[in-house]
Design a protein around this motif. Structure first.
Motif, PDB file in Angstrom:
ATOM      1  N   TYR A  97      26.286  31.254  39.325  1.00 29.14           N
ATOM      2  CA  TYR A  97      27.746  31.234  39.416  1.00 29.14           C
ATOM      3  C   TYR A  97      28.269  32.014  40.605  1.00 29.14           C
ATOM      4  O   TYR A  97      29.308  31.668  41.173  1.00 29.14           O
ATOM      5  N   HIS A  98      27.561  33.049  41.003  1.00 32.10           N
ATOM      6  CA  HIS A  98      27.989  33.801  42.191  1.00 32.10           C
ATOM      7  C   HIS A  98      27.936  32.913  43.428  1.00 32.10           C
ATOM      8  O   HIS A  98      28.903  32.839  44.217  1.00 32.10           O
ATOM      9  N   ASP A  99      26.835  32.204  43.603  1.00 31.64           N
ATOM     10  CA  ASP A  99      26.695  31.329  44.765  1.00 31.64           C
ATOM     11  C   ASP A  99      27.686  30.170  44.697  1.00 31.64           C
ATOM     12  O   ASP A  99      28.248  29.752  45.724  1.00 31.64           O
ATOM     13  N   ALA A 100      27.887  29.653  43.486  1.00 29.70           N
ATOM     14  CA  ALA A 100      28.815  28.527  43.327  1.00 29.70           C
ATOM     15  C   ALA A 100      30.235  28.936  43.698  1.00 29.70           C
ATOM     16  O   ALA A 100      30.948  28.205  44.405  1.00 29.70           O
ATOM     17  N   CYS A 101      30.672  30.093  43.223  1.00 32.48           N
ATOM     18  CA  CYS A 101      32.033  30.546  43.541  1.00 32.48           C
ATOM     19  C   CYS A 101      32.181  30.857  45.020  1.00 32.48           C
ATOM     20  O   CYS A 101      33.229  30.578  45.622  1.00 32.48           O
ATOM     21  N   LYS A 102      31.145  31.409  45.609  1.00 28.34           N
ATOM     22  CA  LYS A 102      31.198  31.705  47.047  1.00 28.34           C
ATOM     23  C   LYS A 102      31.366  30.423  47.853  1.00 28.34           C
ATOM     24  O   LYS A 102      32.102  30.386  48.858  1.00 28.34           O
ATOM     25  N   ALA A 103      30.718  29.352  47.401  1.00 26.67           N
ATOM     26  CA  ALA A 103      30.774  28.091  48.130  1.00 26.67           C
ATOM     27  C   ALA A 103      32.016  27.274  47.808  1.00 26.67           C
ATOM     28  O   ALA A 103      32.502  26.516  48.660  1.00 26.67           O
ATOM     29  N   MET A 104      32.554  27.417  46.579  1.00 26.23           N
ATOM     30  CA  MET A 104      33.568  26.480  46.103  1.00 26.23           C
ATOM     31  C   MET A 104      34.963  27.072  45.930  1.00 26.23           C
ATOM     32  O   MET A 104      35.940  26.320  45.850  1.00 26.23           O
ATOM     33  N   CYS A 105      35.097  28.390  45.846  1.00 23.46           N
ATOM     34  CA  CYS A 105      36.403  29.025  45.629  1.00 23.46           C
ATOM     35  C   CYS A 105      36.942  29.551  46.959  1.00 23.46           C
ATOM     36  O   CYS A 105      36.308  30.408  47.591  1.00 23.46           O
ATOM     37  N   HIS A 106      38.087  29.074  47.355  1.00 26.13           N
ATOM     38  CA  HIS A 106      38.661  29.435  48.641  1.00 26.13           C
ATOM     39  C   HIS A 106      40.108  29.891  48.470  1.00 26.13           C
ATOM     40  O   HIS A 106      40.780  29.521  47.505  1.00 26.13           O
ATOM     41  N   THR A 107      40.578  30.680  49.423  1.00 23.29           N
ATOM     42  CA  THR A 107      41.923  31.247  49.361  1.00 23.29           C
ATOM     43  C   THR A 107      42.852  30.522  50.323  1.00 23.29           C
ATOM     44  O   THR A 107      42.514  30.325  51.497  1.00 23.29           O
ATOM     45  N   ARG A 108      44.025  30.130  49.804  1.00 20.04           N
ATOM     46  CA  ARG A 108      45.040  29.482  50.635  1.00 20.04           C
ATOM     47  C   ARG A 108      45.714  30.524  51.529  1.00 20.04           C
ATOM     48  O   ARG A 108      45.832  30.345  52.734  1.00 20.04           O
ATOM     49  N   ASN A 109      46.200  31.603  50.928  1.00 18.32           N
ATOM     50  CA  ASN A 109      46.830  32.682  51.674  1.00 18.32           C
ATOM     51  C   ASN A 109      46.864  33.935  50.811  1.00 18.32           C
ATOM     52  O   ASN A 109      46.560  33.888  49.617  1.00 18.32           O
ATOM     53  N   ILE A 110      47.199  35.046  51.423  1.00 19.28           N
ATOM     54  CA  ILE A 110      47.268  36.340  50.732  1.00 19.28           C
ATOM     55  C   ILE A 110      48.672  36.894  50.918  1.00 19.28           C
ATOM     56  O   ILE A 110      49.184  36.967  52.036  1.00 19.28           O
ATOM     57  N   ILE A 111      49.296  37.271  49.810  1.00 15.19           N
ATOM     58  CA  ILE A 111      50.656  37.824  49.834  1.00 15.19           C
ATOM     59  C   ILE A 111      50.557  39.333  49.670  1.00 15.19           C
ATOM     60  O   ILE A 111      50.052  39.826  48.642  1.00 15.19           O
ATOM     61  N   GLU A 112      51.029  40.053  50.654  1.00 12.68           N
ATOM     62  CA  GLU A 112      50.952  41.513  50.631  1.00 12.68           C
ATOM     63  C   GLU A 112      52.178  42.109  49.931  1.00 12.68           C
ATOM     64  O   GLU A 112      53.295  41.587  50.071  1.00 12.68           O
ATOM     65  N   PRO A 113      52.001  43.206  49.191  1.00 18.75           N
ATOM     66  CA  PRO A 113      53.159  43.871  48.578  1.00 18.75           C
ATOM     67  C   PRO A 113      54.041  44.517  49.634  1.00 18.75           C
ATOM     68  O   PRO A 113      53.563  44.939  50.698  1.00 18.75           O
ATOM     69  N   ILE A 114      55.337  44.569  49.338  1.00 18.06           N
ATOM     70  CA  ILE A 114      56.314  45.214  50.220  1.00 18.06           C
ATOM     71  C   ILE A 114      56.601  46.603  49.669  1.00 18.06           C
ATOM     72  O   ILE A 114      57.048  46.753  48.520  1.00 18.06           O
ATOM     73  N   ALA A 115      56.335  47.633  50.450  1.00 17.63           N
ATOM     74  CA  ALA A 115      56.324  49.018  49.972  1.00 17.63           C
ATOM     75  C   ALA A 115      57.615  49.417  49.255  1.00 17.63           C
ATOM     76  O   ALA A 115      57.577  50.023  48.179  1.00 17.63           O
ATOM     77  N   GLN A 116      58.778  49.086  49.828  1.00 19.46           N
ATOM     78  CA  GLN A 116      60.031  49.517  49.208  1.00 19.46           C
ATOM     79  C   GLN A 116      60.262  48.797  47.872  1.00 19.46           C
ATOM     80  O   GLN A 116      60.844  49.367  46.938  1.00 19.46           O
ATOM     81  N   ASN A 117      59.777  47.546  47.764  1.00 19.63           N
ATOM     82  CA  ASN A 117      59.893  46.831  46.495  1.00 19.63           C
ATOM     83  C   ASN A 117      58.966  47.430  45.441  1.00 19.63           C
ATOM     84  O   ASN A 117      59.320  47.516  44.259  1.00 19.63           O
ATOM     85  N   VAL A 118      57.782  47.824  45.882  1.00 21.80           N
ATOM     86  CA  VAL A 118      56.818  48.441  44.963  1.00 21.80           C
ATOM     87  C   VAL A 118      57.423  49.682  44.311  1.00 21.80           C
ATOM     88  O   VAL A 118      57.345  49.867  43.087  1.00 21.80           O
ATOM     89  N   GLU A 119      58.033  50.517  45.109  1.00 23.12           N
ATOM     90  CA  GLU A 119      58.614  51.754  44.586  1.00 23.12           C
ATOM     91  C   GLU A 119      59.732  51.461  43.589  1.00 23.12           C
ATOM     92  O   GLU A 119      59.800  52.074  42.510  1.00 23.12           O
TER      93      GLU A 119
END
Length: 514
Positions: free
Chosen positions: A464-486
């Motif tokens: 399953y590790h190899d399968a996920c490495k080959a088959m699971c991909h990321t579209r984009n990454i959304i970063e937290p906004i510091a002032q919203n986090v607080e």
């Protein structure tokens, strides 16, 4: 022709989809058939004709062959993932005895089953008597025994929807370990049917021979029969591989294999999950569910009505947005999301507690939803924003429970499900969790997880590790906004977190008055 394609059949609450993936996780083709026509003969009931589910599976398979370049000869293996806890009674010939009871159904038995006094004493000592009684009252088989005794006595097999599909496809009464989420005598720790003296057999009065044989995810359950081939177009003899329930497959399809990698599903039920090889109860005395990987658990915390609230809000309040959407040629959800995105974080002091349905332990059976903090400045967009934030706050509370119970911090976060198509929801989640949000490359993560089960089960990938490495991909990454986090941390700690405890006594009074 070389057989290399992986066919996942994903039956959710609103549609059934036939999804073809390759060994790299690319979605090659998709066919979809809407599931509608759920009916309620009485308030709180939700049912569907059993044959409708099979007819819909046949339709979606045949639609796949006619609307894509995929041919049955290219299919290496098939797997099925379905909505959880939808129950079906079959007679000795495999024919339905009554409509399926859908997971959203709210009927309850009126009589408590007779559980041995030693078990009852033990439950009282550890403080779970109410939980066990609620389990028994919610078990569909108890309602059937009390109100439809003729069907109860004629029942040859008692199956989840997944087990019914497996039977229709391969002719055997089999189901995946990973699909056992519901009111049946299943041992969530050992991943097998409960021992013969276990209290669950008394709380759920079925016989062992009425239940299917359990197969581990990734194992071959059987092969497509000639009859199923004639109806679906699948080649006779194609391997049917055990997958898991939709939420478990979604976790796998996001590549979440370890306790530090959280997975949020913004579906009809909103959940946060991790995968672990240890038995960890996310809430005390509430078991972790079986994962889509053998001998693995998902530490699930759920908000039962989750992103169902989007549909509820749209139907009840968003008439103007619906007309705007029609004029613009977009979905109503798109318009609502655009409006919510223009509202400042915190929704100008409006806070929503997302318990539109009660729970078993947290929230308790008395729970109801709440929206507080209204002023004359608030609009529908504020309510919609508060709803998105409230669901995320509820899941943040789940994260804290899971971390506390497991002793492992969640440091990575993936978000999938229909609600993940909302840019506002993704940013709100990143800000409230204070973690980068990984957004998968495909929205069909449940189907991808089922395809991964085929890939590992038939040796396309060795583990399953190899399968996920080959088959699971990321579209984009959304970063937290510091002032919203607080800001969100302040709202969560000072307003949202104390809300349920303060309102619970009022909910209990309301429950007595109705």
């Amino acid at each position: 022709m070389q057989k290399s394609n992986l066919l996942a059949i994903d039956c959710g609450t609103q549609s059934i989809r036939a999804l073809v993936f390759d060994a790299t996780g690319e979605l090659l083709a998709k066919a979809q058939v809407s599931l509608d026509g759920y009916f309620s003969d009485q308030s709180g009931w939700v049912e569907q004709h059993v044959n409708y589910f099979w007819d819909s599976l046949c339709r979606v398979c045949n639609k796949l062959w006619t609307e894509s370049d995929i041919v049955p000869e290219s299919i290496l293996g098939v797997s099925v993932t379905t909505q959880r806890a939808t129950m079906i009674n079959l007679d000795s010939k495999g024919a339905p005895l009554r409509p399926a009871i859908i997971w959203m159904d709210k009927r309850q038995a009126s009589l408590k089953p007779n559980i041995h006094w030693l078990w009852r004493t033990a439950f009282q000592l550890v403080g779970v008597q109410d939980t066990v009684e609620q389990f028994a009252l919610d078990a569909e088989i108890n309602w059937i025994k009390q109100h439809q005794p003729d069907i109860y006595h004629k029942t040859h097999k008692y199956l989840f929807l997944s087990g019914y599909y497996n039977y229709k496809l391969c002719g055997e009464y089999v189901d995946s370990v990973g699909s056992q989420v519901g009111y049946v005598p299943f041992d969530y720790k050992s991943h097998q049917w409960a021992g013969k003296r276990d209290w669950k057999w008394q709380a759920c009065p079925v016989k062992p021979e009425q239940l299917p044989d359990l197969i581990a995810p990734g194992e071959t359950m059987g092969h497509i029969t000639a009859e199923a081939s004639g109806q679906t177009g699948l080649l006779e003899g194609t391997p049917l591989i055990a997958a898991a329930a939709d939420k478990a497959c979604e976790v796998l399809g996001c590549g979440c294999l370890t306790p530090d990698h959280g997975q949020i599903s913004y579906g009809t039920t909103a959940t946060i999950n991790t995968s672990t090889s240890r038995y960890v109860e996310p809430i005390r005395f509430i078991p972790p569910y079986p994962a889509a990987i053998p001998e693995t658990y998902n530490t699930e915390f759920q908000i039962y009505r989750g992103y169902w609230m989007v549909s509820w809000f749209k139907e009840q309040f968003a008439h103007q947005e619906r007309m705007t959407a029609e004029q613009q040629g977009v979905s109503t959800e798109t318009v609502l999301d655009q409006q919510a995105g223009m509202i400042e974080p915190g929704a100008n002091g409006l806070i929503l507690q997302p318990y539109w349905n009660p729970g078993v332990r947290h929230p308790g059976p008395e729970a109801r939803g709440a929206i507080i903090g209204f002023t004359d400045q608030h609009t529908r967009a504020h309510i919609y924003r508060a709803m998105i934030e409230g669901i995320a706050f509820g899941l943040l509370e789940g994260r804290e429970n899971i971390e506390r119970r497991s002793g492992t911090d969640i440091t990575r976060l993936s978000v999938s499900g229909g609600g993940s198509q909302s840019k506002t929801a993704l940013q709100v989640t990143a800000d409230i969790f204070n973690l980068p949000v990984q957004h998968p490359a495909t929205f069909e993560t449940s189907g991808l997880g089922a395809a991964i089960n085929i890939a590992v089960g038939l040796g396309v990938h060795s583990n399953y590790h190899d399968a996920c490495k080959a088959m699971c991909h990321t579209r984009n990454i959304i970063e937290p906004i510091a002032q919203n986090v607080e800001l969100y941390q302040q709202i969560y700690q000072q307003a949202y977190r104390p809300l349920y405890k303060k309102l619970s006594p009022l909910y209990k009074r309301i429950r007595l008055l109705n």
